[in-house]
Design an enzyme around this catalytic site. Structure first.
Site, PDB file in Angstrom:
ATOM      1  N   LYS A  53       0.835  -1.207   0.000  1.00 39.88           N
ATOM      2  CA  LYS A  53       0.000   0.000   0.000  1.00 39.88           C
ATOM      3  C   LYS A  53       0.867   1.253   0.000  1.00 39.88           C
ATOM      4  O   LYS A  53       0.506   2.265  -0.594  1.00 39.88           O
ATOM      5  CB  LYS A  53      -0.928  -0.015   1.207  1.00 39.88           C
ATOM      6  CG  LYS A  53      -1.984  -1.094   1.066  1.00 39.88           C
ATOM      7  CD  LYS A  53      -3.102  -0.955   2.070  1.00 39.88           C
ATOM      8  CE  LYS A  53      -3.760  -2.274   2.174  1.00 39.88           C
ATOM      9  NZ  LYS A  53      -5.098  -2.480   2.114  1.00 39.88           N
ATOM     10  N   LYS A  62      -2.387   1.484   9.368  1.00 35.90           N
ATOM     11  CA  LYS A  62      -2.569   0.389   8.404  1.00 35.90           C
ATOM     12  C   LYS A  62      -1.315  -0.414   8.138  1.00 35.90           C
ATOM     13  O   LYS A  62      -0.224   0.137   8.096  1.00 35.90           O
ATOM     14  CB  LYS A  62      -2.987   0.975   7.044  1.00 35.90           C
ATOM     15  CG  LYS A  62      -4.424   1.306   6.905  1.00 35.90           C
ATOM     16  CD  LYS A  62      -4.691   1.620   5.448  1.00 35.90           C
ATOM     17  CE  LYS A  62      -6.149   1.861   5.220  1.00 35.90           C
ATOM     18  NZ  LYS A  62      -6.434   2.168   3.819  1.00 35.90           N
ATOM     19  N   GLY A 104      -8.237  -7.887   2.914  1.00 37.99           N
ATOM     20  CA  GLY A 104      -9.394  -8.501   3.558  1.00 37.99           C
ATOM     21  C   GLY A 104      -9.836  -7.783   4.832  1.00 37.99           C
ATOM     22  O   GLY A 104     -10.451  -8.381   5.703  1.00 37.99           O
ATOM     23  N   GLY A 105      -9.533  -6.484   4.914  1.00 36.33           N
ATOM     24  CA  GLY A 105      -9.944  -5.695   6.078  1.00 36.33           C
ATOM     25  C   GLY A 105      -9.110  -5.973   7.314  1.00 36.33           C
ATOM     26  O   GLY A 105      -9.356  -5.409   8.377  1.00 36.33           O
ATOM     27  N   LYS A 147      -5.101   9.670   7.075  1.00 35.46           N
ATOM     28  CA  LYS A 147      -6.220  10.382   7.673  1.00 35.46           C
ATOM     29  C   LYS A 147      -7.435   9.463   7.600  1.00 35.46           C
ATOM     30  O   LYS A 147      -7.649   8.791   6.593  1.00 35.46           O
ATOM     31  CB  LYS A 147      -6.459  11.660   6.868  1.00 35.46           C
ATOM     32  CG  LYS A 147      -7.621  12.470   7.325  1.00 35.46           C
ATOM     33  CD  LYS A 147      -7.145  13.764   7.968  1.00 35.46           C
ATOM     34  CE  LYS A 147      -8.280  14.437   8.724  1.00 35.46           C
ATOM     35  NZ  LYS A 147      -7.969  14.655  10.140  1.00 35.46           N
ATOM     36  N   HIS A 178     -16.984   3.686  -0.145  1.00 32.83           N
ATOM     37  CA  HIS A 178     -15.985   2.938  -0.912  1.00 32.83           C
ATOM     38  C   HIS A 178     -16.537   2.725  -2.317  1.00 32.83           C
ATOM     39  O   HIS A 178     -17.540   2.041  -2.495  1.00 32.83           O
ATOM     40  CB  HIS A 178     -15.709   1.589  -0.225  1.00 32.83           C
ATOM     41  CG  HIS A 178     -14.805   0.685  -1.014  1.00 32.83           C
ATOM     42  ND1 HIS A 178     -13.622   0.213  -0.512  1.00 32.83           N
ATOM     43  CD2 HIS A 178     -14.916   0.169  -2.268  1.00 32.83           C
ATOM     44  CE1 HIS A 178     -13.039  -0.551  -1.433  1.00 32.83           C
ATOM     45  NE2 HIS A 178     -13.815  -0.603  -2.498  1.00 32.83           N
ATOM     46  N   ARG A 192      -6.161  -8.438  -9.130  1.00 33.94           N
ATOM     47  CA  ARG A 192      -6.782  -9.764  -9.278  1.00 33.94           C
ATOM     48  C   ARG A 192      -8.274  -9.568  -9.532  1.00 33.94           C
ATOM     49  O   ARG A 192      -8.761  -8.455  -9.569  1.00 33.94           O
ATOM     50  CB  ARG A 192      -6.599 -10.532  -7.971  1.00 33.94           C
ATOM     51  CG  ARG A 192      -7.131  -9.702  -6.791  1.00 33.94           C
ATOM     52  CD  ARG A 192      -7.249 -10.463  -5.505  1.00 33.94           C
ATOM     53  NE  ARG A 192      -7.454  -9.598  -4.376  1.00 33.94           N
ATOM     54  CZ  ARG A 192      -8.625  -9.172  -3.922  1.00 33.94           C
ATOM     55  NH1 ARG A 192      -9.731  -9.513  -4.533  1.00 33.94           N
ATOM     56  NH2 ARG A 192      -8.698  -8.395  -2.867  1.00 33.94           N
ATOM     57  N   ARG A 223     -23.432 -11.002  -0.349  1.00 29.13           N
ATOM     58  CA  ARG A 223     -22.569 -12.114   0.063  1.00 29.13           C
ATOM     59  C   ARG A 223     -23.235 -12.838   1.234  1.00 29.13           C
ATOM     60  O   ARG A 223     -23.478 -12.236   2.276  1.00 29.13           O
ATOM     61  CB  ARG A 223     -21.210 -11.610   0.527  1.00 29.13           C
ATOM     62  CG  ARG A 223     -20.440 -10.797  -0.507  1.00 29.13           C
ATOM     63  CD  ARG A 223     -19.023 -10.572   0.001  1.00 29.13           C
ATOM     64  NE  ARG A 223     -18.296  -9.630  -0.836  1.00 29.13           N
ATOM     65  CZ  ARG A 223     -17.001  -9.356  -0.693  1.00 29.13           C
ATOM     66  NH1 ARG A 223     -16.301  -9.945   0.263  1.00 29.13           N
ATOM     67  NH2 ARG A 223     -16.400  -8.492  -1.488  1.00 29.13           N
TER      68      ARG A 223
HETATM   69  P1  ADP Z   1     -12.546  -7.956  -2.594  1.00 33.97           P
HETATM   70  O1  ADP Z   1     -11.510  -6.909  -2.317  1.00 33.97           O
HETATM   71  O2  ADP Z   1     -12.255  -8.861  -3.726  1.00 33.97           O
HETATM   72  O3  ADP Z   1     -13.899  -7.442  -2.601  1.00 33.97           O
HETATM   73  P2  ADP Z   1     -12.138  -8.931   0.041  1.00 33.97           P
HETATM   74  O4  ADP Z   1     -11.387  -7.714   0.436  1.00 33.97           O
HETATM   75  O5  ADP Z   1     -13.314  -9.300   0.846  1.00 33.97           O
HETATM   76  O6  ADP Z   1     -12.612  -8.930  -1.423  1.00 33.97           O
HETATM   77  O7  ADP Z   1     -11.100 -10.124   0.005  1.00 33.97           O
HETATM   78  C1  ADP Z   1     -11.177 -11.181  -0.918  1.00 33.97           C
HETATM   79  C2  ADP Z   1     -11.117 -12.516  -0.245  1.00 33.97           C
HETATM   80  O8  ADP Z   1      -9.808 -12.889  -0.015  1.00 33.97           O
HETATM   81  C3  ADP Z   1     -11.821 -12.611   1.053  1.00 33.97           C
HETATM   82  O9  ADP Z   1     -12.309 -13.914   1.141  1.00 33.97           O
HETATM   83  C4  ADP Z   1     -10.732 -12.332   2.076  1.00 33.97           C
HETATM   84  O10 ADP Z   1     -10.958 -13.020   3.269  1.00 33.97           O
HETATM   85  C5  ADP Z   1      -9.536 -12.882   1.361  1.00 33.97           C
HETATM   86  N1  ADP Z   1      -8.344 -12.049   1.443  1.00 33.97           N
HETATM   87  C6  ADP Z   1      -8.108 -10.923   0.789  1.00 33.97           C
HETATM   88  N2  ADP Z   1      -6.866 -10.481   0.998  1.00 33.97           N
HETATM   89  C7  ADP Z   1      -6.305 -11.370   1.824  1.00 33.97           C
HETATM   90  C8  ADP Z   1      -5.020 -11.500   2.402  1.00 33.97           C
HETATM   91  N3  ADP Z   1      -4.051 -10.623   2.135  1.00 33.97           N
HETATM   92  N4  ADP Z   1      -4.787 -12.535   3.204  1.00 33.97           N
HETATM   93  C9  ADP Z   1      -5.730 -13.440   3.438  1.00 33.97           C
HETATM   94  N5  ADP Z   1      -6.967 -13.385   2.903  1.00 33.97           N
HETATM   95  C10 ADP Z   1      -7.245 -12.375   2.122  1.00 33.97           C
HETATM   96  P1  ADP Z   2      -7.987  -3.969   2.370  1.00 31.91           P
HETATM   97  O1  ADP Z   2      -6.689  -4.231   1.691  1.00 31.91           O
HETATM   98  O2  ADP Z   2      -8.107  -4.685   3.652  1.00 31.91           O
HETATM   99  O3  ADP Z   2      -9.138  -4.131   1.459  1.00 31.91           O
HETATM  100  P2  ADP Z   2      -8.399  -1.077   2.166  1.00 31.91           P
HETATM  101  O4  ADP Z   2      -7.326  -0.064   2.286  1.00 31.91           O
HETATM  102  O5  ADP Z   2      -8.939  -1.330   0.817  1.00 31.91           O
HETATM  103  O6  ADP Z   2      -7.883  -2.429   2.808  1.00 31.91           O
HETATM  104  O7  ADP Z   2      -9.573  -0.664   3.135  1.00 31.91           O
HETATM  105  C1  ADP Z   2     -10.683  -1.481   3.390  1.00 31.91           C
HETATM  106  C2  ADP Z   2     -11.831  -0.654   3.945  1.00 31.91           C
HETATM  107  O8  ADP Z   2     -11.452   0.026   5.150  1.00 31.91           O
HETATM  108  C3  ADP Z   2     -12.292   0.464   3.031  1.00 31.91           C
HETATM  109  O9  ADP Z   2     -13.217   0.016   2.096  1.00 31.91           O
HETATM  110  C4  ADP Z   2     -12.896   1.452   4.012  1.00 31.91           C
HETATM  111  O10 ADP Z   2     -14.199   1.083   4.383  1.00 31.91           O
HETATM  112  C5  ADP Z   2     -12.011   1.315   5.220  1.00 31.91           C
HETATM  113  N1  ADP Z   2     -10.924   2.327   5.171  1.00 31.91           N
HETATM  114  C6  ADP Z   2      -9.674   2.115   4.753  1.00 31.91           C
HETATM  115  N2  ADP Z   2      -8.935   3.236   4.831  1.00 31.91           N
HETATM  116  C7  ADP Z   2      -9.742   4.207   5.329  1.00 31.91           C
HETATM  117  C8  ADP Z   2      -9.573   5.604   5.632  1.00 31.91           C
HETATM  118  N3  ADP Z   2      -8.401   6.227   5.477  1.00 31.91           N
HETATM  119  N4  ADP Z   2     -10.646   6.282   6.127  1.00 31.91           N
HETATM  120  C9  ADP Z   2     -11.821   5.656   6.301  1.00 31.91           C
HETATM  121  N5  ADP Z   2     -12.046   4.359   6.021  1.00 31.91           N
HETATM  122  C10 ADP Z   2     -11.031   3.625   5.546  1.00 31.91           C
HETATM  123 MG    MG Z   3      -9.430  -3.025  -0.243  1.00 34.55          MG
END
Ligand code: ADP
Ligand code: ADP
Ligand code: MG
Length: 448
Positions: free
Chosen positions: A118, A160, A166-167, A203, A210, A294, A340
């Site tokens: 990131k 972060k 995956g949150g 921030k 999103h 992906r 989902r």
């Molecule tokens: P998308 O970004 O495709 O909408 P998600 O953020 O929910 O979906 O993640 C995609 C799937 O892969 C989910 O089932 C999540 O649990 C898994 N996943 C995503 N990133 C990772 C990771 N870095 N490590 C383990 N599982 C992950």
């Molecule tokens: P992941 O790789 O786990 O998907 P993301 O950076 O895409 O991580 O963030 C996942 C979710 O977390 C976003 O869709 C949003 O809801 C929340 N989020 C992430 N960064 C921020 C931010 N700076 N401010 C508010 N919400 C955030």
């Molecule tokens: Mg994401």
């Protein structure tokens, strides 16, 4: 002509079935790989060949790079589709396949490396003139440094993991006291989940939405977008319901967003299917969040409104064929929503594994499901059991269709989030398209 002779799918569940389906249509042979826990799963049965990788724990099966590669070689696969999660954004895996002369159906290892971090991708997008979430572009060396930078950016902030997904690996921090406490726990969690404890901070955008852009590029410099997806219905920073088009965007903002995504990808030279994720504030300012190199879980809503098979597109681009259409050729019709269905408690989100004794599914909607009646949901992997996807002329009709579909679903033996999904699609704010990423939490609190 066909893009590949034989594709090995290095994944499980609904996405493995999804890839097999397109391969079958195109006359491509398929190899499933599976763990001992998945021996009876539908995707294993549906593939032309199936090879057991090892024990249930992902590290011993789906994440075992050498075993997957050995299987690809033994079965004579000329392509490997990684699905999402697992090895889909692992540059070592892509590199190893390259060494073996097997095509990774995704980007080059160096693009995964760049966009998988990131921190790196933020820097890169900044160079391309793409707005990024205000924050710190370097990795944090210590809690002292984090406190100093957080002071400059201003609370609340999001701490972060650079390698996060995956949150997992992010913490919302309201003040310095909280930052002191969460720094080491977030770092430890990132280390254990991603073997990389590198942290940065951003921030926290309040009342965020999103919205992401589906893109595709070929090896000849052509790049197109396939419109946006609205993914603000989330729990634990993970998506639960997605739709396209986004009810939040006016046409002008949409065009700006789509153009910005293309500009960012032109800068890095992107040669496959991918998603640029953005976060919007309540003033319609948008910022780049991250890129996923992906297929996304929510790719079906894009397929529904554009009529384009994204798995076929991935296969085609990986076979170094040009994009089959130009931007003007990408047309959008109607509205699509995906829900989902998770094997989890709708209030606590705790997983609910077990045997699915009864499974009644709706007719005349698209169902991308991992299981059938009688199958088990094990505790080893993500608890998503399937996706319900509807498409209609208008958003209102799509919501109506989703309501009827959810109504028909019956799952016995395990707990699912079905009632939560119903609560969302019947909610007034959702009907009006007025919701942020905090929507689900509020909904659950109100109904507690
Ligand atoms: P998308 O970004 O495709 O909408 P998600 O953020 O929910 O979906 O993640 C995609 C799937 O892969 C989910 O089932 C999540 O649990 C898994 N996943 C995503 N990133 C990772 C990771 N870095 N490590 C383990 N599982 C992950
Ligand atoms: P992941 O790789 O786990 O998907 P993301 O950076 O895409 O991580 O963030 C996942 C979710 O977390 C976003 O869709 C949003 O809801 C929340 N989020 C992430 N960064 C921020 C931010 N700076 N401010 C508010 N919400 C955030
Ligand atoms: Mg994401």
């Amino acid at each position: 002509m066909s893009y590949f002779n034989k594709v090995l799918i290095a994944n499980r569940g609904e996405i493995a079935r999804r890839v097999i389906q397109t391969c079958k249509r195109l006359g491509i042979q398929t190899v499933a790989v599976y763990s001992e826990a998945d021996a009876m799963a539908p995707f294993v049965e549906e593939a032309d060949e199936a090879v057991c990788l090892g024990a249930a724990q992902a590290k011993k099966s789906y994440l075992n790079i050498e075993k997957v590669i050995e299987t690809a070689k033994q079965t004579g696969a000329d392509g490997v589709h990684p699905g999402y999660g697992f090895l889909s954004e692992n540059e070592d895996f892509a590199r190893r396949l390259e060494q073996e002369g097997i095509t990774f159906i995704g980007p080059d290892a160096k693009i995964i490396e760049l966009m998988g971090s990131k921190i790196e991708s933020r820097r890169e997008m900044k160079k391309a003139g793409v707005p990024i979430v205000p924050g710190w572009d370097g990795s944090l060396e210590s809690v002292e440094e984090a406190l100093e930078i957080a002071d400059q950016i201003g609370y609340p902030i999001m701490l972060k993991a650079s390698a996060g997904g995956g949150g997992i690996g992010m913490t919302l921090v309201q003040n310095a006291e909280e930052l002191k406490k969460s720094y080491s726990t977030t770092k430890r969690r990132a280390e254990s989940a991603f073997s990389d404890g590198t942290l940065f901070l951003e921030k926290f955008i309040t009342n965020p939405r999103h919205i992401e852009v589906q893109v595709a590029g070929d090896h000849y410099g052509n790049l197109i977008h396939l419109f946006e997806r609205e993914c603000s219905v989330q729990r634990r920073n993970q998506k639960v319901i997605e739709e396209s088009p986004s009810p939040f965007l006016d046409e002008e903002t949409r065009q700006q967003l789509l153009e910005t995504a293309i500009r960012g990808l032109n800068h890095i030279g992107y040669t496959t299917v991918g998603t640029m994720e953005f976060i919007f504030d309540d003033q319609k300012n948008f910022y780049f969040l991250e890129m996923n190199t992906r297929l996304q879980v929510e790719h079906p809503v894009t397929e529904e409104i554009t009529g384009i098979d994204l798995v076929e597109l991935q296969l085609r681009l990986a076979a170094k064929q040009p994009l089959p259409l130009k931007q003007e050729g990408v047309k959008r019709t109607g509205h699509s929503i995906e829900c989902r269905l998770y094997a989890e408690d709708p209030k606590t989100f705790f997983p609910s594994p077990g045997i699915v004794k009864r499974l009644v599914l709706p007719e005349d909607v698209r169902l991308d499901f991992a299981i059938k009646e009688g199958d088990s949901v094990t505790p080893f992997y993500d608890p998503m059991i399937g996706k319900i996807i509807v498409h209609a002329q208008t958003r209102k009709e799509a919501i109506g269709k989703m309501n009827r579909a959810l109504d028909q679903i019956q799952v016995e033996g395990i707990t699912t989030n079905k009632t939560l999904l119903q609560m969302v699609v019947q909610n007034d704010d959702f009907l009006h398209g007025e919701y942020t990423t905090r929507f689900l939490d509020k909904l659950i609190m109100v109904n507690a």
